[in-house]
Write an enzyme that holds these catalytic residues in place. Sequence first.
Site, PDB file in Angstrom:
ATOM      1  N   THR A   1       0.807  -1.223   0.000  1.00 41.03           N
ATOM      2  CA  THR A   1       0.000   0.000   0.000  1.00 41.03           C
ATOM      3  C   THR A   1       0.839   1.271   0.000  1.00 41.03           C
ATOM      4  OG1 THR A   1      -0.267   0.159   2.417  1.00 41.03           O
ATOM      5  CG2 THR A   1      -1.852  -1.214   1.203  1.00 41.03           C
TER       6      THR A   1
ATOM      7  N   ILE B   1      -2.935   5.909  -1.068  1.00 42.50           N
ATOM      8  CA  ILE B   1      -4.317   5.705  -0.658  1.00 42.50           C
ATOM      9  C   ILE B   1      -4.430   4.238  -0.256  1.00 42.50           C
ATOM     10  CG2 ILE B   1      -6.721   6.100  -1.257  1.00 42.50           C
ATOM     11  CD1 ILE B   1      -4.945   8.588  -1.466  1.00 42.50           C
ATOM     12  N   HIS B   2      -4.011   3.934   0.959  1.00 44.67           N
ATOM     13  CA  HIS B   2      -3.768   2.561   1.391  1.00 44.67           C
ATOM     14  C   HIS B   2      -4.992   1.655   1.199  1.00 44.67           C
ATOM     15  CE1 HIS B   2       0.098   3.635   3.278  1.00 44.67           C
ATOM     16  NE2 HIS B   2      -0.510   4.767   3.598  1.00 44.67           N
ATOM     17  N   ASP B   3      -6.134   2.089   1.720  1.00 40.23           N
ATOM     18  CA  ASP B   3      -7.311   1.212   1.695  1.00 40.23           C
ATOM     19  C   ASP B   3      -7.797   0.919   0.285  1.00 40.23           C
ATOM     20  OD1 ASP B   3      -7.290   1.178   4.453  1.00 40.23           O
ATOM     21  OD2 ASP B   3      -8.700   2.836   4.640  1.00 40.23           O
TER      22      ASP B   3
END
Length: 308
Positions: free
Chosen positions: A190, A234-236
């Site tokens: 991520t 934008i990890h998620d």
Amino acid sequence: MSRKIFFDTDPGCDDAVMLAMALGHDAIDVVGLSTVCGNTTIENTTRNAHAILDIGGYDVPVSRGCGRPLVDDLTTAEWIHGENGLRGDIPDADGDTRDIHGADAIIEAAYEYGDELTIAAVGPLPNLALALAKEPRLPDLVEDIYLMGGAAMTTGNVTPMAEANFHNDPAAASRVLQDANTRMVGLDVTNRATVSSEFIEEFRTAGGVRATVAEWLDYRPDSGTYPLADAPAIHDAAVVADLIDDSVLTFEEYYLEVDTTGGPCHGAVICDEHGTTDNDPNSRVAVDIDVARYRDVLETGLQAYATQ
């Protein structure tokens, strides 16, 4: 046919981007949301979930979950995500929160949709840990369980070793990894789930909903403390990108544990990369990301969300 997803989430700017791209993309059918404390308080994350739905014009059931970690104290991150946990022009949209706890909502969705359902837990994990305690068959009932959290073979982002979601509730993360045979999408991939500055600027200058989404995309503080300071991660959203296009992420199987001892590695993932414990793998770990595919899926979903 669209894929049925139940999100357990703590919105949060990257959560907001993830939800927007999922809501906007035809390949995803968001059947429910449970909120959890994390990026901000449970009151804020629940209100933010309703606001994200309201901005895009979507109607999805929302259930409020845990307002504190199972064991540790809550540490929020408004300094990253903004006052009340979400940047931009956010409507005051309390919505109708269901009279059912988030953990029970997860179980209810599993009963209703069975192996058509994927659970995506992208915040701290007390809701999912409680759901597993109440219904141990949960992993067998559903198609898959994705997590956004942890750092298997890289360093952390809130301590030298621990990622934020797992560090916020190591006991819950430990229970989930022990019991759920998850797909763990952590900082290993991520940190590279970035979005181009050109796309952010396109949305910012367009105004309206796009300008609000641009605030979510460009949420990092000016201090530039992120691993890729020239582009926000934008990890998620990496989880949703793989749910839509399963060639976005590459997974490998490993045995994982979470350090819950309270020492300097509290909340860190211990990954048996070389098989030294002789334990069977208990999780599928994302080890690589196709950034070009990720960005294409993200941009497609956000464009649709912003034009509803």
